[in-house]
Design a protein around this motif. Structure first.
Motif, PDB file in Angstrom:
ATOM      1  N   GLU A 438       0.848  -1.188   0.000  1.00  0.00           N
ATOM      2  CA  GLU A 438       0.000   0.000   0.000  1.00  0.00           C
ATOM      3  C   GLU A 438       0.884   1.238   0.000  1.00  0.00           C
ATOM      4  O   GLU A 438       2.081   1.163   0.307  1.00  0.00           O
ATOM      5  N   SER A 439       0.292   2.356  -0.373  1.00  0.00           N
ATOM      6  CA  SER A 439       1.073   3.578  -0.562  1.00  0.00           C
ATOM      7  C   SER A 439       0.596   4.677   0.385  1.00  0.00           C
ATOM      8  O   SER A 439      -0.533   4.661   0.863  1.00  0.00           O
ATOM      9  N   ALA A 440       1.495   5.616   0.625  1.00  0.00           N
ATOM     10  CA  ALA A 440       1.122   6.815   1.380  1.00  0.00           C
ATOM     11  C   ALA A 440       2.032   7.951   0.950  1.00  0.00           C
ATOM     12  O   ALA A 440       3.197   7.733   0.606  1.00  0.00           O
ATOM     13  N   SER A 441       1.513   9.164   0.955  1.00  0.00           N
ATOM     14  CA  SER A 441       2.391  10.311   0.757  1.00  0.00           C
ATOM     15  C   SER A 441       2.067  11.336   1.836  1.00  0.00           C
ATOM     16  O   SER A 441       0.964  11.367   2.367  1.00  0.00           O
ATOM     17  N   VAL A 442       3.070  12.099   2.177  1.00  0.00           N
ATOM     18  CA  VAL A 442       2.940  13.070   3.253  1.00  0.00           C
ATOM     19  C   VAL A 442       3.471  14.395   2.742  1.00  0.00           C
ATOM     20  O   VAL A 442       4.545  14.444   2.129  1.00  0.00           O
ATOM     21  N   ARG A 443       2.713  15.453   2.921  1.00  0.00           N
ATOM     22  CA  ARG A 443       3.207  16.755   2.496  1.00  0.00           C
ATOM     23  C   ARG A 443       2.922  17.832   3.540  1.00  0.00           C
ATOM     24  O   ARG A 443       1.960  17.739   4.302  1.00  0.00           O
ATOM     25  N   VAL A 444       3.803  18.847   3.525  1.00  0.00           N
ATOM     26  CA  VAL A 444       3.574  20.001   4.377  1.00  0.00           C
ATOM     27  C   VAL A 444       2.938  21.056   3.495  1.00  0.00           C
ATOM     28  O   VAL A 444       3.450  21.370   2.416  1.00  0.00           O
ATOM     29  N   LYS A 445       1.818  21.607   3.939  1.00  0.00           N
ATOM     30  CA  LYS A 445       1.173  22.658   3.152  1.00  0.00           C
ATOM     31  C   LYS A 445       1.731  24.018   3.572  1.00  0.00           C
ATOM     32  O   LYS A 445       2.446  24.134   4.564  1.00  0.00           O
ATOM     33  N   SER A 446       1.385  25.044   2.817  1.00  0.00           N
ATOM     34  CA  SER A 446       2.035  26.346   3.023  1.00  0.00           C
ATOM     35  C   SER A 446       1.793  26.915   4.420  1.00  0.00           C
ATOM     36  O   SER A 446       2.588  27.685   4.927  1.00  0.00           O
ATOM     37  N   ASN A 447       0.706  26.475   5.061  1.00  0.00           N
ATOM     38  CA  ASN A 447       0.438  26.969   6.417  1.00  0.00           C
ATOM     39  C   ASN A 447       1.025  26.060   7.498  1.00  0.00           C
ATOM     40  O   ASN A 447       0.715  26.195   8.679  1.00  0.00           O
ATOM     41  N   GLY A 448       1.842  25.099   7.073  1.00  0.00           N
ATOM     42  CA  GLY A 448       2.494  24.223   8.039  1.00  0.00           C
ATOM     43  C   GLY A 448       1.678  23.005   8.428  1.00  0.00           C
ATOM     44  O   GLY A 448       2.133  22.153   9.173  1.00  0.00           O
ATOM     45  N   LYS A 449       0.450  22.904   7.903  1.00  0.00           N
ATOM     46  CA  LYS A 449      -0.372  21.721   8.187  1.00  0.00           C
ATOM     47  C   LYS A 449       0.140  20.537   7.366  1.00  0.00           C
ATOM     48  O   LYS A 449       0.684  20.698   6.274  1.00  0.00           O
ATOM     49  N   ILE A 450      -0.089  19.352   7.917  1.00  0.00           N
ATOM     50  CA  ILE A 450       0.413  18.147   7.255  1.00  0.00           C
ATOM     51  C   ILE A 450      -0.768  17.426   6.589  1.00  0.00           C
ATOM     52  O   ILE A 450      -1.788  17.177   7.229  1.00  0.00           O
TER      53      ILE A 450
END
Ligand code: MCN
Ligand code: MO
Length: 730
Positions: A438-450
């Protein structure tokens, strides 16, 4: 720390406030509706379909008949009957109209000419292959022999042989929301909104069929009101709606009525086992010979369920001399496929019925006979090559024993008051990790939220909450900073879905590994922004810190600095990315295990009341005990349905007798009871996050435990579920 704690579900607010959006809530201008004309006869030669009159109804834009697509293991004439009708409920024609009322009305104007053929309904009759379920085709759709050791010899040497026929009835996976799809055609591209548990898989099977018609298909899982295994493999309607949308170049929607769903959603279980089990006089299980008949309906795609059952038929026990002859038979019924537990509840019903019957025959204590036979050395390779990985079965049994003894004392007391009560115990093993990775991706958005995105597709289980817990712990930040998203084939590269109790283990580990990679990116970008050496920085609780200068930046600082100024220039050597992904697969199955103990009263009229119920599981690390417990409580009640209430019934001619919830009974709040759940964490998996699955375990443990408790209460042998009500009346 969040892992291991009872965090409330982050998924819930929209469901509680009524702002969830199911397929039927999604509205596109110009949407057409599809209604399906289904066969009302179980078996016939289809001669002619006349739909001229239907086309004359104002608002009807088209009628589709005879659509046939080659799909592996599906029935002949899939997705629509073309020359032969095979079961009641099979699609024959589809009306496409401006609204759903016109579409359903128009069904009455379609004339179908057919010539009835004899139907075969009883699977044991079907196995004789006299009356054919499908013309010119053997009823034996699948045949396999599983053999280990010398079962005949060992059986002959046995002191006691248990010989019986065990039956696990045919059930309908009754999700709250029926199946449905909305296929939106836009200039050669399709977006399909579906009530599904596996969007990437759906994209794949629809593309296989339609890649010559469209350039791409995007599948979006709408909020999905349960699936229980039934919203995964290809259905006729999936193809017919998509096809209708392609040929009319418009959005087309279809949502099943409950009656349609009962007739057409793939049924499950439907196994018969004719067994001979040999024991020594001191209770050692030595041999098993089993003729397994699985009633596949008209398709063969459910045969793999019998393979799972057969290869786990020894359960948690040491018996090694086994013969299972598998017969997958065709009958004129709705096709068979998976339902919560998929083959493992059937196996547990068989090996635990055997244990209880042997205990009775040998006058042994049910705990004692199990203790004598349980596997003690792990890892253990079972007779058919499955490697049980970890745990301590005897320890868990001893924990279950204390509840069992307590329930027995209470039962004694109630019996003295003249009540009919019984206690049942089951011990079971589970097998999960189906579907390679299975897959997952994680990103930080411009407001610091994940934002965490997973390739799996939960639909009620609560995995998003547990995955947020895992990521929050790994990043050392507040869980409120984390969102989890899923269910869109364009959100993440590839993925499989939510089934086989795999999501927490596989998507959870993928999310953990992606987060570790993300932490490294935060360090790289953070160090660059602070003009310090990458080697000198550490990541701690949401901050990148430089030991030498004492400078630090939070995740939010880094995200803001990275994205704030469109007029600036990126002057650093590092990649300006705060996003990463990971794919995770374990290289073998994992084997959780557990025990259920039930205390049941049966009234003189045959009403069953569960007085107390305890389930104990070892699934390695438990990420959120509240979510896992919720699965167990719900699963046990669902299993009560299977043991006592639920059964798809057909008459001898193949007409389904259970077409509404008036005839097909599922448990309601009136039958609900509370299950207490306890867990051990000795059987860890060897994944970075050492968890195994829980969601199907309760369905595996409950069937034999409840059956035994009821059997003891009424003091009559039970070999078949759902239990014949006449056995319950005093
Ligand atoms: N969990 C945990 N710690 C673990 C394992 C699981 O905290 N070691 C939690 C998970 O976070 C998740 C729940 O327990 O909230 C179940 O996780 P898991 O065992 O990974 O199972 P899946 O999420 O893959 O669920 C699939 C499973 C299947 S196969 C069927 S069938 C079924 C079931 O889920 N269908 C369901 N439970 C269902 N519950 C609902 N509400 N609806 C369905 O359709
Ligand atoms: Mo499932």
């Amino acid at each position: 720390h969040y892992v291991g704690t009872r965090v409330k579900r982050i998924e819930d607010p929209k469901f509680i406030t009524g702002s969830a959006r199911y397929v039927d809530d999604i509205a596109y201008p110009g949407t057409l509706y599809m209604a399906i004309l289904r066969s009302t006869v179980p078996h016939a030669k289809l001669l002619k379909i006349d739909y001229e009159d239907a086309l004359k109804i104002p608002g009807v834009v088209g009628v589709i008949t005879g659509l046939n697509i080659e799909v592996e293991n599906r029935p002949r004439n899939f997705p629509m009957a073309k020359d032969e009708i095979l079961y009641v409920g099979q699609p024959i024609a589809a009306v496409i109209a401006e609204d759903r009322y016109k579409a359903y009305d128009a069904l009455d104007y379609i004339q179908v000419d057919y010539e009835p053929l004899p139907a075969v309904v009883d699977p044991e009759e079907a196995a004789k292959d006299k009356v054919k379920a499908v013309e010119d085709t053997s009823n034996i759709g699948y045949r396999w022999t599983y053999k280990a050791g010398n079962p005949e010899e060992e059986l002959a040497k046995s002191d006691v042989v248990i010989e019986t026929k065990l039956e696990i009835g045919r059930v309908y996976p009754a999700a709250m929301e029926p199946r449905g799809l909305l296929s939106v055609y836009q200039e050669g591209r399709l977006t399909v909104y579906a009530s599904t548990q596996a969007p990437h898989y759906m994209r794949k099977f629809l593309l296989d069929a339609f890649e010559n018609y469209v350039s791409d298909i995007r599948v979006v899982q709408a909020d999905t009101g349960g699936a229980f295994g039934s919203k995964m493999f290809p259905y006729p309607e999936d193809y017919i709606v998509t096809y209708a949308s392609i040929i009319h170049r418009r959005p087309v929607k279809w949502v099943a009525t409950r009656r349609e769903d009962l007739l057409s959603t793939y049924h499950s279980r439907a196994q018969i086992h004719k067994i001979r089990a040999g024991f020594t006089k001191n209770g050692e299980w030595r041999a098993l010979i089993d003729d397994l008949i699985i009633d596949l309906g008209t398709a063969t795609h459910g045969y793999y369920l019998a393979d799972i059952t057969a290869t786990l038929i020894s359960g948690p026990y040491k018996v090694r001399d086994i013969l299972v002859e598998v017969y997958g038979v065709r009958t004129n019924k709705t096709p068979l496929d998976q339902y919560r537990g998929a083959g493992r509840p059937e196996a547990a019903f068989v090996y635990e019925r055997i244990m209880d019957m042997a205990a009775d025959e040998l006058k042994m204590d049910p705990i004692e006979i199990r203790r004598r036979n349980l596997v003690t050395e792990l890892p253990y390779t079972n007779p058919f090559g499955h490697k049980y990985d970890s745990g301590n079965y005897l320890h868990l049994l001893s924990v279950a024993e204390s509840y069992y003894r307590d329930f027995e004392r209470r039962a004694e007391e109630l019996r003295r008051q003249g009540k009919r009560v019984g206690v049942g115990l089951s011990f079971y093993i589970e097998q999960n990790n189906f579907g390679p990775w299975e897959s997952a991706s994680v990103r930080v958005k411009s407001n610091g939220k994940i934002l965490v995105i997973i390739g799996a597709a939960p639909h009620g289980q609560g995995d998003a909450t547990a995955i947020a817990q895992i990521v929050a712990d790994e990043l050392g930040i507040d869980i409120g900073q984390i969102e989890v998203s899923w269910g869109d084939t364009e959100l993440i590269g590839e993925g499989f879905g939510t089934f086989g109790s795999r999501t927490l283990t596989l998507a959870g580990n993928a999310a953990l590994l992606a987060t570790r990679k993300l932490k490294d990116k935060l360090k790289r970008v953070g160090a660059a922004l602070m003009n310090v050496n990458y080697e000198g920085v550490i990541y701690e609780n949401g901050y990148v810190k430089d030991a030498k200068t004492g400078r630090s930046m939070s995740i939010k600082d880094i995200a803001t600095a990275l994205t704030a100024n469109p007029g600036s220039t990126w002057l650093y050597e590092v990649e300006p990315s705060l996003e990463d992904s990971a794919y995770f697969g374990l290289n073998d199955y994992t084997y959780p295990y557990g025990s259920h103990v039930a205390l049941v009263e049966v009234s003189e009229e045959g009403l069953i009341k569960v007085l107390d119920y305890v389930a104990i599981d070892d699934i390695g690390l438990v990420v959120n005990p509240m979510l896992a417990e919720g699965q167990v409580i719900g699963g046990v009640i669902q299993g009560f349905g299977e043991v006592v209430l639920e059964g798809v019934k057909y008459d001898d001619d193949g007409n389904p007798l259970t077409q509404t919830f008036g005839e097909y009974w599922i448990p309601t709040i009136m039958e609900a009871f509370n299950t207490k759940w306890y867990y051990l964490e000795e059987g860890k998996s060897n994944a970075p996050l050492p968890a195994k699955g829980i969601a199907e375990g309760p369905l595996i443990g409950v069937l034999p435990a409840l059956t035994r408790a009821i059997e003891r209460a009424v003091n009559r042998r039970i070999a078949k579920i759902p239990i014949d009500p006449s056995l319950l009346i005093k």
